[in-house]
Design a protein around this motif. Structure first.
Motif, PDB file in Angstrom:
ATOM      1  N   ASP A  36       0.809  -1.222   0.000  1.00  0.00           N
ATOM      2  CA  ASP A  36       0.000   0.000   0.000  1.00  0.00           C
ATOM      3  C   ASP A  36       0.842   1.271   0.000  1.00  0.00           C
ATOM      4  OD1 ASP A  36      -2.395  -1.317  -0.046  1.00  0.00           O
ATOM      5  OD2 ASP A  36      -2.633  -1.345   2.134  1.00  0.00           O
ATOM      6  N   GLY A  37       2.117   1.175   0.378  1.00  0.00           N
ATOM      7  CA  GLY A  37       2.901   2.388   0.551  1.00  0.00           C
ATOM      8  C   GLY A  37       4.075   2.568  -0.383  1.00  0.00           C
ATOM      9  N   TYR A  38       4.434   1.518  -1.135  1.00  0.00           N
ATOM     10  CA  TYR A  38       5.633   1.585  -1.969  1.00  0.00           C
ATOM     11  C   TYR A  38       5.339   1.036  -3.360  1.00  0.00           C
ATOM     12  CZ  TYR A  38       7.695   2.086   2.666  1.00  0.00           C
ATOM     13  OH  TYR A  38       7.976   2.503   3.945  1.00  0.00           O
ATOM     14  N   ALA A  39       6.208   1.404  -4.303  1.00  0.00           N
ATOM     15  CA  ALA A  39       6.098   0.877  -5.661  1.00  0.00           C
ATOM     16  C   ALA A  39       6.674  -0.533  -5.715  1.00  0.00           C
ATOM     17  CB  ALA A  39       6.840   1.783  -6.635  1.00  0.00           C
ATOM     18  N   LEU A  40       6.137  -1.349  -6.608  1.00  0.00           N
ATOM     19  CA  LEU A  40       6.582  -2.728  -6.738  1.00  0.00           C
ATOM     20  C   LEU A  40       8.084  -2.805  -7.010  1.00  0.00           C
ATOM     21  CD1 LEU A  40       6.220  -5.784  -7.148  1.00  0.00           C
ATOM     22  CD2 LEU A  40       5.499  -5.298  -9.490  1.00  0.00           C
ATOM     23  N   HIS A  41       8.567  -2.015  -7.968  1.00  0.00           N
ATOM     24  CA  HIS A  41       9.983  -2.093  -8.326  1.00  0.00           C
ATOM     25  C   HIS A  41      10.863  -1.610  -7.181  1.00  0.00           C
ATOM     26  CE1 HIS A  41       8.773   2.000  -9.713  1.00  0.00           C
ATOM     27  NE2 HIS A  41       7.807   1.323 -10.329  1.00  0.00           N
ATOM     28  N   GLN A  42      10.345  -0.715  -6.346  1.00  0.00           N
ATOM     29  CA  GLN A  42      11.092  -0.290  -5.164  1.00  0.00           C
ATOM     30  C   GLN A  42      11.185  -1.430  -4.153  1.00  0.00           C
ATOM     31  OE1 GLN A  42       9.272   2.968  -3.053  1.00  0.00           O
ATOM     32  NE2 GLN A  42      11.070   3.335  -1.764  1.00  0.00           N
ATOM     33  N   VAL A  43      10.083  -2.140  -3.945  1.00  0.00           N
ATOM     34  CA  VAL A  43      10.075  -3.270  -3.015  1.00  0.00           C
ATOM     35  C   VAL A  43      11.030  -4.358  -3.501  1.00  0.00           C
ATOM     36  CG1 VAL A  43       8.661  -5.129  -2.062  1.00  0.00           C
ATOM     37  CG2 VAL A  43       7.728  -2.807  -2.225  1.00  0.00           C
ATOM     38  N   VAL A  44      10.963  -4.667  -4.798  1.00  0.00           N
ATOM     39  CA  VAL A  44      11.829  -5.703  -5.368  1.00  0.00           C
ATOM     40  C   VAL A  44      13.296  -5.315  -5.239  1.00  0.00           C
ATOM     41  CG1 VAL A  44      12.502  -6.798  -7.542  1.00  0.00           C
ATOM     42  CG2 VAL A  44      10.085  -6.620  -6.941  1.00  0.00           C
ATOM     43  N   PHE A  45      13.596  -4.025  -5.454  1.00  0.00           N
ATOM     44  CA  PHE A  45      14.976  -3.556  -5.362  1.00  0.00           C
ATOM     45  C   PHE A  45      15.526  -3.740  -3.944  1.00  0.00           C
ATOM     46  CE2 PHE A  45      17.917  -0.087  -4.266  1.00  0.00           C
ATOM     47  CZ  PHE A  45      18.933  -0.334  -5.168  1.00  0.00           C
ATOM     48  N   PHE A  46      14.798  -3.263  -2.947  1.00  0.00           N
ATOM     49  CA  PHE A  46      15.302  -3.353  -1.582  1.00  0.00           C
ATOM     50  C   PHE A  46      15.301  -4.792  -1.074  1.00  0.00           C
ATOM     51  CE2 PHE A  46      14.437   1.233  -1.634  1.00  0.00           C
ATOM     52  CZ  PHE A  46      15.622   1.687  -1.079  1.00  0.00           C
ATOM     53  N   ARG A  47      14.379  -5.591  -1.560  1.00  0.00           N
ATOM     54  CA  ARG A  47      14.383  -7.022  -1.219  1.00  0.00           C
ATOM     55  C   ARG A  47      15.685  -7.664  -1.694  1.00  0.00           C
ATOM     56  NH1 ARG A  47      12.216 -11.473  -4.407  1.00  0.00           N
ATOM     57  NH2 ARG A  47      11.459 -13.189  -3.091  1.00  0.00           N
ATOM     58  N   ALA A  48      16.072  -7.368  -2.929  1.00  0.00           N
ATOM     59  CA  ALA A  48      17.312  -7.929  -3.472  1.00  0.00           C
ATOM     60  C   ALA A  48      18.540  -7.350  -2.777  1.00  0.00           C
ATOM     61  CB  ALA A  48      17.393  -7.678  -4.975  1.00  0.00           C
TER      62      ALA A  48
END
Length: 320
Positions: A36-48
């Motif tokens: 709800d608070g972040y962009a998908l590509h941002q989440v994927v980036f920080f996950r990696a």
């Protein structure tokens, strides 16, 4: 190998597969929590960016050190990396928009798609019973997705696309598995996450397309946002659980027969229902329960058939 050794190996494989399912379940909950608070590509980036240092420090030394970066199949890793990144992205968009149990259930058609792909790309033969199981599984998907009704959502298609891409990833992994280790595949996958998420972020990360897009695509198209310090533990959980899940499930398939290990991945389904009820306050309705039952039943039947035949067609929906 003695019978006792086989049983011990299968037990360890089952424990690894169960642990992997638990890790992936945590990953799904964390994704839905931050969607709800972040962009998908941002989440994927920080996950990696969490997973890669953990891999380099705690995992790589046990897999030959820098040798994990050596590969004889660079183009295959590129293709596999694209499948992994796109599959995760579509699954995560489905998790963001749908009840978690529905998204996970639809995703579990992956073994059915793998079976179809094995016919097309690996020239494997499938009998009438397995074709029947595939048909039953897809009926289950239709019951959850409900095309043509007011209950239909665009997001319902996302886990199906993810399952198809994961099936493609499995086919590639089988083709290169004789020369490439699970650790090598894992680090190239994480690198693909970083490269593609940065590329997408630089292209559309300002959120300029978000307002005009359907609501189901908002997670993909919204602008990058500053990380709330309170969400940092969630991003750490995402990176660690995703990487741990990959490693545990790879070990499960190494220690035990593929069909035996795959059956324990289905533990993810009751976990998803539990998280939906306890964390997000959602419960599948009667039609969704029927669809979930058909999908799980057909998938487990395929796993059982392969265990009887001693083949490896229906490996579970491993996320690598």
């Amino acid at each position: 190998m003695t019978q006792v050794s086989i049983e011990r190996s299968n037990l360890m494989g089952a424990l690894c597969a169960f642990t992997a399912a638990l890790c992936f379940s945590f990953n799904d909950v964390a994704i839905k929590f931050v969607s709800d608070g972040y962009a998908l590509h941002q989440v994927v980036f920080f996950r990696a960016m969490v997973a890669i240092p953990v891999f380099l420090v705690f995992v790589m030394p046990f897999f030959g050190g820098l040798r994990v970066f050596r590969t004889r199949r660079p183009l295959a890793h590129v293709a596999r990396g694209l499948c992994v990144v796109c599959a995760n992205s579509f699954l995560f968009m489905g998790l963001a928009a749908l009840p978690i149990a529905d998204a996970v259930a639809i995703f579990f058609v992956s073994p059915l798609v793998i079976t179809v792909f094995s016919i097309i790309f690996l020239r494997e033969k499938v009998g009438a019973r397995r074709w029947g199981a595939i048909a039953v599984g897809f009926v289950g998907v239709l019951l959850i997705v409900r095309p043509g009704t007011s209950a239909f959502q665009l997001a319902s298609v996302f886990p199906m696309i993810a399952a198809t891409l994961y099936a493609g990833m499995h086919i590639i992994a089988r083709r290169i598995g004789d020369t490439e280790s699970a650790a090598t595949m894992a680090i190239f996958s994480q690198t693909s996450f970083v490269i593609l998420s940065v590329t997408i972020g630089l292209s559309i990360g300002d959120g300029r397309f978000a307002d005009a897009a359907p609501e189901d695509l908002n997670f993909l198209l919204r602008a990058w946002a500053p990380i709330d310090p309170a969400d940092i533990p969630v991003f750490i959980l995402l990176g660690v659980s995703g990487l741990a899940g990959v490693l545990f499930i790879s070990q499960a398939y190494r220690l035990s027969e593929a069909a035996f290990a795959a059956s324990f991945e289905y533990v993810s389904m009751p976990m998803a229902i539990m998280w939906g009820v306890t964390v997000f306050g959602t419960w599948p309705d009667g039609v969704a329960w029927a669809g979930i039952t058909l999908i799980l039943g057909s998938g487990l039947y395929l796993v059982w058939r392969e265990s009887r035949k001693g083949q490896h067609v229906t490996d579970g929906p491993v996320r690598r």
